[in-house]
Design an enzyme around this catalytic site. Structure first.
Site, PDB file in Angstrom:
ATOM      1  N   ASP A 115       0.855  -1.189   0.000  1.00 45.64           N
ATOM      2  CA  ASP A 115       0.000   0.000   0.000  1.00 45.64           C
ATOM      3  C   ASP A 115       0.891   1.239   0.000  1.00 45.64           C
ATOM      4  O   ASP A 115       2.082   1.150   0.295  1.00 45.64           O
ATOM      5  CB  ASP A 115      -0.921   0.002   1.244  1.00 45.64           C
ATOM      6  CG  ASP A 115      -2.186   0.830   1.018  1.00 45.64           C
ATOM      7  OD1 ASP A 115      -3.275   0.231   0.898  1.00 45.64           O
ATOM      8  OD2 ASP A 115      -2.052   2.065   0.926  1.00 45.64           O
ATOM      9  N   THR A 121     -11.393   2.443  -7.809  1.00 44.50           N
ATOM     10  CA  THR A 121     -11.609   3.020  -9.150  1.00 44.50           C
ATOM     11  C   THR A 121     -12.831   3.946  -9.074  1.00 44.50           C
ATOM     12  O   THR A 121     -13.904   3.606  -9.569  1.00 44.50           O
ATOM     13  CB  THR A 121     -11.866   1.909 -10.183  1.00 44.50           C
ATOM     14  OG1 THR A 121     -12.895   1.048  -9.637  1.00 44.50           O
ATOM     15  CG2 THR A 121     -10.629   1.089 -10.447  1.00 44.50           C
ATOM     16  N   THR A 149     -13.052  -2.960  -9.800  1.00 43.80           N
ATOM     17  CA  THR A 149     -14.139  -2.859 -10.776  1.00 43.80           C
ATOM     18  C   THR A 149     -13.758  -1.842 -11.845  1.00 43.80           C
ATOM     19  O   THR A 149     -13.476  -0.687 -11.539  1.00 43.80           O
ATOM     20  CB  THR A 149     -15.433  -2.402 -10.070  1.00 43.80           C
ATOM     21  OG1 THR A 149     -15.660  -3.254  -8.953  1.00 43.80           O
ATOM     22  CG2 THR A 149     -16.624  -2.475 -11.013  1.00 43.80           C
ATOM     23  N   ARG A 197     -16.587  -9.259  -5.228  1.00 46.14           N
ATOM     24  CA  ARG A 197     -18.048  -9.420  -5.182  1.00 46.14           C
ATOM     25  C   ARG A 197     -18.522  -9.440  -3.734  1.00 46.14           C
ATOM     26  O   ARG A 197     -19.437 -10.176  -3.401  1.00 46.14           O
ATOM     27  CB  ARG A 197     -18.408 -10.777  -5.813  1.00 46.14           C
ATOM     28  CG  ARG A 197     -19.131 -10.695  -7.127  1.00 46.14           C
ATOM     29  CD  ARG A 197     -19.407 -12.081  -7.644  1.00 46.14           C
ATOM     30  NE  ARG A 197     -20.474 -12.092  -8.622  1.00 46.14           N
ATOM     31  CZ  ARG A 197     -21.132 -13.194  -8.972  1.00 46.14           C
ATOM     32  NH1 ARG A 197     -20.829 -14.339  -8.408  1.00 46.14           N
ATOM     33  NH2 ARG A 197     -22.087 -13.145  -9.873  1.00 46.14           N
ATOM     34  N   LYS A 220     -19.708  -8.220 -13.573  1.00 42.69           N
ATOM     35  CA  LYS A 220     -19.713  -7.423 -12.334  1.00 42.69           C
ATOM     36  C   LYS A 220     -20.580  -6.183 -12.504  1.00 42.69           C
ATOM     37  O   LYS A 220     -21.403  -5.835 -11.654  1.00 42.69           O
ATOM     38  CB  LYS A 220     -18.273  -7.029 -12.004  1.00 42.69           C
ATOM     39  CG  LYS A 220     -18.122  -5.930 -10.995  1.00 42.69           C
ATOM     40  CD  LYS A 220     -18.483  -6.364  -9.604  1.00 42.69           C
ATOM     41  CE  LYS A 220     -18.417  -5.145  -8.697  1.00 42.69           C
ATOM     42  NZ  LYS A 220     -18.081  -5.471  -7.362  1.00 42.69           N
ATOM     43  N   ASN A 222     -24.377  -5.141 -10.765  1.00 45.65           N
ATOM     44  CA  ASN A 222     -24.550  -3.919  -9.966  1.00 45.65           C
ATOM     45  C   ASN A 222     -25.506  -2.930 -10.619  1.00 45.65           C
ATOM     46  O   ASN A 222     -26.299  -2.283  -9.938  1.00 45.65           O
ATOM     47  CB  ASN A 222     -23.195  -3.256  -9.718  1.00 45.65           C
ATOM     48  CG  ASN A 222     -22.522  -3.816  -8.466  1.00 45.65           C
ATOM     49  OD1 ASN A 222     -23.048  -4.752  -7.846  1.00 45.65           O
ATOM     50  ND2 ASN A 222     -21.372  -3.289  -8.100  1.00 45.65           N
ATOM     51  N   ARG A 277     -29.020  -3.836 -10.135  1.00 43.35           N
ATOM     52  CA  ARG A 277     -29.475  -3.397  -8.799  1.00 43.35           C
ATOM     53  C   ARG A 277     -29.795  -1.907  -8.813  1.00 43.35           C
ATOM     54  O   ARG A 277     -30.841  -1.478  -8.330  1.00 43.35           O
ATOM     55  CB  ARG A 277     -28.383  -3.719  -7.785  1.00 43.35           C
ATOM     56  CG  ARG A 277     -28.752  -3.529  -6.332  1.00 43.35           C
ATOM     57  CD  ARG A 277     -27.719  -4.203  -5.452  1.00 43.35           C
ATOM     58  NE  ARG A 277     -27.908  -3.952  -4.039  1.00 43.35           N
ATOM     59  CZ  ARG A 277     -28.782  -4.570  -3.263  1.00 43.35           C
ATOM     60  NH1 ARG A 277     -29.587  -5.488  -3.796  1.00 43.35           N
ATOM     61  NH2 ARG A 277     -28.870  -4.281  -1.985  1.00 43.35           N
ATOM     62  N   CYS A 301     -19.780   1.475  -4.730  1.00 38.54           N
ATOM     63  CA  CYS A 301     -20.074   0.678  -5.931  1.00 38.54           C
ATOM     64  C   CYS A 301     -21.159   1.311  -6.804  1.00 38.54           C
ATOM     65  O   CYS A 301     -20.896   1.846  -7.863  1.00 38.54           O
ATOM     66  CB  CYS A 301     -20.492  -0.731  -5.519  1.00 38.54           C
ATOM     67  SG  CYS A 301     -19.346  -1.537  -4.441  1.00 38.54           S
ATOM     68  N   TYR A 334     -23.767   4.934   4.444  1.00 35.55           N
ATOM     69  CA  TYR A 334     -24.500   4.735   3.179  1.00 35.55           C
ATOM     70  C   TYR A 334     -25.389   3.522   3.235  1.00 35.55           C
ATOM     71  O   TYR A 334     -26.312   3.363   2.421  1.00 35.55           O
ATOM     72  CB  TYR A 334     -23.543   4.709   1.990  1.00 35.55           C
ATOM     73  CG  TYR A 334     -22.874   3.378   1.720  1.00 35.55           C
ATOM     74  CD1 TYR A 334     -21.613   3.100   2.236  1.00 35.55           C
ATOM     75  CD2 TYR A 334     -23.479   2.403   0.946  1.00 35.55           C
ATOM     76  CE1 TYR A 334     -20.993   1.888   2.001  1.00 35.55           C
ATOM     77  CE2 TYR A 334     -22.865   1.175   0.705  1.00 35.55           C
ATOM     78  CZ  TYR A 334     -21.615   0.930   1.235  1.00 35.55           C
ATOM     79  OH  TYR A 334     -20.999  -0.279   1.001  1.00 35.55           O
TER      80      TYR A 334
END
Ligand code: SAJ
Length: 469
Positions: free
Chosen positions: A60, A117, A152, A186, A239, A243, A246, A293, A356
């Site tokens: 990192d 991302t 993603t 996921r 992926k 999403n 949804r 996401c 959230y």
């Protein structure tokens, strides 16, 4: 192969392994896995592969995260089951972290990229981090290593952006000298350690053998089913499809809510009744769609669509519907306060829940921030309570230590997050804490309108029937 110092030098090239050797090397603690990005996904991924026996090094750019990990600690306090796995594996020497990728990448069998991302202010995907990591990996890439992108990204970004950077930096060829696969994360924040061992993984790789090795790594390492698809871009499309399905369905629920409120129909009642049909997938209206996401994933697809002259309509409109919900919450708040002879200006408003989603300590793109900002611009006095952020200073406000502290004397109580604690609130007790006649605006379907009205509150809820009857 152990050297005299006990340090394992990679005596093999991952691409030269057979799938049968992956499990053996895991059990002998001789499979070397590097994880780039020790965040919400990377840290649990590092932990579970170490637990499976791999020698894992997390990489990192944040020294605090590296030091915390090497101390056997985790800042992800809202991921049940993570801390003990990190502690155990750091202690047993299978998990460590470093700021120096060049010290571990050349000897890594698998290199897993888990960097964020996000989308920028213009709603364009910001691939800065993943491009920088691709350059870093390319510079230290060992022959025979296999690079796996879990982040993603839009379909094609792995093949057309990450791959060429790896090739140009390393002077090697994808599919010949190293492997490159997509295995999108996921996991559901807040239950990641459970998901890691239960949710099937989608994996796409341009090279069949490398793909078999990656599939074996996840099957043997995590004990999950791996669904192999025909390419990295297909895996990324899966992926995004799940999403965006949804996000669009949440938008549809929100659209019904905006309509049914006007008809005096309870949207939650309607959706629950629909859910009795075998092919109905229930989604619920709310204060808005937040998180790392859903609010951003649509733009990865839109960006790739722009490149081929096909700009998706429905997923863009869905984003507009969902992004409108925080303003709808402000309208509902104004209506509820008007019902008790108040205006937003000068009202004391207690916001319960800023995360959230429930039970996570995460305010990334939380729709509640916009609601609070708007109410303060309208000169309301806003107090907040969120069990995940007690005592923290967020959005310029210090988070109270209890519901009672936040709602004392309030003219209006807003439910921003459906934390389980809020579902236990006794409304008649709440009525004694708030100002004489107060309002409730429920953004997450926590209360039944009839109960709130019975307790004497002026009630509004997204998609719910307003008071008075
Ligand atoms: N939301 C609604 N109505 C709904 C469901 C959610 O308004 O019916 C809102 C939530 O309040 C939240 C936002 O949408 O603000 C996102 O909710 P989410 O449950 O989708 O939470 P995320 O963003 O953590 O979604 C992640 C995703 N996982 C990955 O991207 C790997 C998503 O694909 C999963 O479906 C979700 O976790 C999950 O529930 O597992």
């Amino acid at each position: 192969m152990k050297t005299s110092q006990g340090e394992i030098k990679r005596g093999h090239s991952a691409l030269s392994l057979s799938t049968g050797e992956i499990g053996d090397l895991l059990r002998k603690h001789e499979l070397r896995v590097s994880i780039l990005g020790l965040g919400r996904i990377g840290l649990p991924t590092a932990a579970v592969f170490a637990e499976a026996g791999a020698r894992v090094t997390g990489i990192d750019v944040d020294a605090r995260v590296v030091n915390q990990t090497n101390a056997g600690e985790s800042r992800l306090t809202d991921e049940p089951g993570l801390a003990p796995v990190i502690k155990r594996n750091v202690k047993e020497g299978r998990l460590s972290a470093t700021l120096k990728p060049e010290t571990v990448l050349p000897d890594s069998d698998f290199i897993i990229i888990c960097v964020p991302t996000p989308v920028d202010q213009t709603k364009s995907p910001d691939y800065t981090a993943i491009k920088a990591v691709a350059h870093t990996v390319g510079k230290s890439l060992g022959r025979g290593s296999i690079v796996i992108v879990e982040s993603t990204v839009g379909p094609g970004v792995v093949e057309n952006t990450v791959g060429p950077i790896l090739e140009s930096e390393s002077g090697m060829k994808v599919g010949v000298d190293f492997g490159l696969a997509s295995c999108p994360e996921r996991s559901d924040p807040g239950t990641i350690m459970k998901n890691m061992h239960s949710v099937p993984r989608i994996m796409g790789c341009s090279d069949a053998h490398a793909g078999d090795l990656v599939a074996t790594l996840y099957r043997e390492g995590l004990g999950v089913e791996v669904v192999k698809v025909s390419s990295p871009k297909t895996a990324n499309a899966v992926k995004l499809t799940e999403n965006l399905f949804r996000d669009v369905n949440i938008a549809l629920a929100n659209e019904f809510a905006l309509l049914y409120e006007k008809f005096g129909i309870d949207t939650v009642e309607v959706i629950n009744a629909c859910a009795t049909k075998y092919n109905f997938v229930p989604h619920y209206p709310g204060a808005g769609v937040g998180g790392p996401c859903l609010p951003s994933n649509s733009y990865y697809l839109i960006m790739e669509g722009l490149k081929v002259g096909n700009i998706p309509y429905l997923i863009r409109l869905a984003r507009e519907v969902n992004d409108r919900m925080p303003d709808h919450m402000v309208e509902l708040t104004s209506e509820a306060l008007n019902e008790i002879g108040k205006t937003v200006s000068g009202a004391r408003i207690a916001v319960l829940g800023i995360a959230y989603k429930p039970e996570v300590k995460d305010i990334q793109l939380t729709p509640i921030e916009h609601i609070i900002d708007r109410l303060r611009e309208m000169h309301a006095i806003v107090e907040v309570y969120d069990p995940m952020f007690v005592g923290d200073k967020v959005m310029g406000l210090v988070v109270h230590k209890s519901v009672e502290d936040a709602v004392r004397g309030a003219n209006c109580v807003i439910i921003g997050t459906a934390h389980s604690e809020f579902k236990k609130i006794d409304l008649s007790s709440l009525a004694k804490m708030t100002a004489d006649r107060a309002a409730i605006v429920d953004g997450r379907g926590v209360f039944e309108p009839a109960d709130a009205k019975r307790a004497g509150f002026a009630f509004r809820g997204v998609g719910r029937v307003a008071s008075p009857d």
